[in-house]
Scaffold this active site. Structure first.
Site, PDB file in Angstrom:
ATOM      1  N   LYS A  51       4.730   9.845   9.477  1.00 56.38           N
ATOM      2  CA  LYS A  51       5.190  11.162   9.352  1.00 56.38           C
ATOM      3  C   LYS A  51       6.017  11.570  10.586  1.00 56.38           C
ATOM      4  CE  LYS A  51       1.389  12.123   5.986  1.00 56.38           C
ATOM      5  NZ  LYS A  51       0.061  12.567   5.842  1.00 56.38           N
ATOM      6  N   GLN A  94      -4.635  16.297   7.942  1.00 57.03           N
ATOM      7  CA  GLN A  94      -4.717  14.889   7.750  1.00 57.03           C
ATOM      8  C   GLN A  94      -6.201  14.531   7.506  1.00 57.03           C
ATOM      9  OE1 GLN A  94      -1.915  12.623   7.637  1.00 57.03           O
ATOM     10  NE2 GLN A  94      -3.612  11.250   6.676  1.00 57.03           N
ATOM     11  N   ASP A 117       1.878  20.531   2.008  1.00 59.60           N
ATOM     12  CA  ASP A 117       1.071  19.560   1.028  1.00 59.60           C
ATOM     13  C   ASP A 117       0.943  20.085  -0.249  1.00 59.60           C
ATOM     14  OD1 ASP A 117       0.944  17.243   2.238  1.00 59.60           O
ATOM     15  OD2 ASP A 117      -1.100  17.497   3.242  1.00 59.60           O
TER      16      ASP A 117
END
Ligand code: NAD
Length: 281
Positions: A51, A94, A117
């Site tokens: 990412k 994460q 997200d």
């Protein structure tokens, strides 16, 4: 049978995003994504690095904060601090998170404006009434793959395997909005095989290697594999590719399909957050 090239699609999206940032006259600061992790294991580190690399290539600043040594209260304070920081646009957590049996508790401290997200309860609930700010990147990636390959889904029967907040649920909503007849199966479904067999398109997000085999699908089916499971250092999807080439018309494989596209769809959410943020400040 044709194989979908997720890396190629991801590169096209990445180039578009690079241009969007280059031509944005909204602010002289770049967009910024903050990634929060907790003692990430080797696999999480691979995802975090992917990412960061893609973001930096596109022109998005990144910051990785490891909260592994902080107490739960300190972790919450940190998320709130990043919420208030006007130089950052998106926050992702994460997973897995060490100290939280339910990571949703910490995720819900992310402000909905920075929830790129799309995983806060607030954004999840809004998605169902068509008002969410951010849709999770993996279902967006599946839709991008469908669009890039000119797959017509209106009126088609699509089976989504899995019903998680991250993939299955939002994907059902996006597919239905695009006119598909969506069947969702999960670990408690009794007639999974029957539903898969009558589907024109199967999107599998169960994380069970080999779950979908050639005898379970209809002739000319389109298969989109989302599952990622590491077995003996190898990444495996949900689809058993044995003899599948003779049966399916198109496959998005693992690795190299949904994964790379997911990363750029996340970054497109970051740019969306940035555009909102600089327009409001
Ligand atoms: P999850 O564990 O939260 O959900 C899995 C879902 O699959 C559940 O709804 C479960 O009921 C269903 N399921 C499990 N076994 C099943 C079976 N035998 N038959 C039918 N349904 C079954 O996982 P998730 O977060 O939704 O992720 C799903 C998979 O997708 C995982 O392998 C994950 O690693 C992968 N994933 C990939 C990407 C990507 O970028 N490619 C992104 C997110 C998740």
């Amino acid at each position: 049978m044709n194989i979908i090239d997720g890396k190629k699609i991801a590169q096209i999206v990445a180039d578009e995003l690079t241009q969007q940032i280059a031509f944005s006259k909204l602010s002289n600061r770049p967009p910024k994504l903050v990634i929060i992790g907790s003692n990430p294991d080797a696999r999480s580190l691979v995802y975090i690095k992917a990412k960061i690399k893609r973001a930096e290539d596109i022109g998005i600043d990144t910051d990785f904060i490891d909260i592994g040594s902080k107490t739960r209260d300190e972790q919450i304070s940190l998320v709130e601090e990043v919420n208030r920081d006007n130089s950052s646009d998106g926050i992702i957590i994460q997973l897995p998170l060490d100290d939280w049996s339910d990571p949703q508790e910490l995720i819900d401290y992310i402000s909905k404006e920075k929830d790129v997200d799309g995983l806060t309860t607030s954004n999840q609930n809004s998605l169902l009434v068509d008002e969410s700010l951010f849709t999770p990147a993996t279902p967006l990636a599946v839709m991008k793959i469908i669009e890039s390959n000119n797959i017509k889904i209106a009126g088609k029967t699509v089976c989504v395997v899995g019903r998680s907040k991250l993939v299955g649920k939002p994907l059902k909503y996006l597919l239905e909005s695009a006119g598909a007849n969506v069947l969702v199966v999960h670990s408690k479904t009794k007639n999974t095989n029957e539903l898969i067999l009558k589907s024109d398109i199967v999107v599998s997000a169960a994380g069970k290697p080999g779950l979908i085999s050639v005898g379970m699908v209809k002739e000319n089916v389109i298969l989109i594999d989302v599952g990622i499971t590491e077995v003996d250092g190898k990444i495996l999807g949900d689809i058993d590719m044995n003899n599948m080439a003779e049966k399916a018309s198109l496959i998005s494989p693992v690795p190299g399909g949904v994964g790379p596209v997911t990363v750029v769809m996340l970054l497109s959410n970051v740019i969306k957050a940035y555009n909102r943020s600089v327009a409001h400040n």
